[in-house]
Design an enzyme around this catalytic site. Structure first.
Site, short mmCIF file in Angstrom:
data_model
loop_
_atom_site.label_atom_id
_atom_site.label_comp_id
_atom_site.label_asym_id
_atom_site.label_seq_id
_atom_site.Cartn_x
_atom_site.Cartn_y
_atom_site.Cartn_z
N GLY A 20 0.82 -1.22 -0.09
CA GLY A 20 -0.02 -0.02 0.02
C GLY A 20 0.76 1.06 -0.18
N GLY A 24 -1.47 7.83 -0.21
CA GLY A 24 -1.95 7.79 1.05
C GLY A 24 -0.62 7.99 1.93
N SER A 150 -6.75 0.88 13.03
CA SER A 150 -7.50 2.26 12.94
C SER A 150 -8.25 2.18 14.26
CB SER A 150 -8.56 2.19 11.81
OG SER A 150 -9.56 3.33 11.71
N TYR A 185 -15.22 -3.50 8.28
CA TYR A 185 -14.14 -2.81 8.12
C TYR A 185 -13.53 -2.69 9.60
CZ TYR A 185 -10.53 0.78 7.45
OH TYR A 185 -9.42 1.45 7.57
#
Length: 299
Positions: A20, A24, A150, A185
């Site tokens: 990733g 970002g 998160s 999520y």
């Protein structure tokens, strides 16, 4: 990224594998790690974007940084196994593995392996990739596995629903009307924390440590593939978001800091150890998650 007094060659000779990293916080972290002397292995899905990022990083360091590109679809276990084999063939050492790739799917989708997509990409992909690279990492002194979680994990107030790992219930009526995909999520981000804690226990005495972190609400291209409503929601959230560079600060710190060596398996926010939700602290559930995950990826 806030200015912090650092040794710009602090990671000289270290090899960092990161997923990733083409946008970002992954991209912001990759750029900063390169300035500190790290060589990079970028795991990406898109060849063109990966080439562009590699060129940017090399240019920013005057060509002194090695940036290897490894292509993989993180929703495919076959692809992950193939890329792990390529990494092991190419890299004689791996000092840091950063599991940063992630996604949220508004509608229920299945991978080529028949698994729910958000679960497969956000949890099973880092679980499998880490497992496949661990032996090589054990050969490096003080290697680290860092996984992006998160604050959203706290939405999974009842923990992971092991009776609905395929998320059929969450994506069905009436749950889908009240944000079933968001709760899914949250489950995967909770899984990241539990995976880190159990991994740390299993790595005791090996020289490899594991950490996870919350980057905060970051202005990125995340959740742009789920229709107009999702894009509008993210546009509003961006007004209150931090930059990718700010979001990457804790990630870079976890790679480079000597302060965390005695805190294996913990969760961090803004470069400080943070207590996650109560379900995230359930080590019996973490052990169960590990066993189920191993079955799902067939290892």
């Amino acid at each position: 990224m806030e200015k912090i007094t650092i040794n710009k060659s602090s990671l000289q000779g270290k090899y960092v594998v990161i997923t990733g990293a083409t946008s970002g916080i992954g991209l912001a972290a990759a750029k900063e790690l390169a300035t500190r002397g790290a060589n990079l292995g970028i795991v990406a899905r898109n060849q063109a974007k990966a080439n562009q990022v590699a060129a940017q990083i090399k240019a920013s360091t005057g060509g002194s940084t090695t940036v290897d590109i490894f292509l993989a679809d993180m929703a495919s276990q076959k692809s992950i196994r193939q890329v792990a084999a390529e990494i092991l063939k190419k890299c004689s050492r791996i000092d840091i593995l950063i599991n940063n790739a992630g996604a949220l799917f508004e509608t229920r989708q299945l991978t080529v392996d028949g698994l729910e997509m958000t679960w497969a990409v956000n949890h099973l992909a880092p679980f499998l990739l880490t497992t496949l690279l661990l032996d090589r990492m054990k050969e490096s002194a003080h290697a680290r596995v860092i996984t992006t979680s998160s604050h959203g994990h706290k939405m999974a107030k009842k923990g992971i629903n092991f009776d609905d790992l395929s998320a059929e219930r969450l994506y069905s009526f009436p749950h889908k009307l009240i944000g079933g995909s968001t709760f899914r999520y949250a489950e995967t981000k909770l899984a990241n924390i539990m995976f880190t804690a159990e991994l740390a226990n299993r790595l005791e005495g090996t020289g490899v440590t594991a950490y996870c972190f919350d980057p905060g609400l970051v202005s990125t291209n995340f959740n742009q593939n789920n229709g107009l409503l999702a894009r509008m929601t993210m546009a509003v959230m961006k007004m209150f978001s931090r930059t990718p560079e700010k979001g990457a600060e804790t990630l870079v710190w976890l790679v480079d800091s000597d302060e965390i060596t005695c805190h294996n398996g913990h969760y961090y926010t803004d470069m400080q150890m943070t207590i996650p939700s109560i379900p995230a602290q359930n080590m019996n559930a973490a052990k169960r998650l590990w066993a189920i995950s191993a079955e799902q990826v067939r290892i």
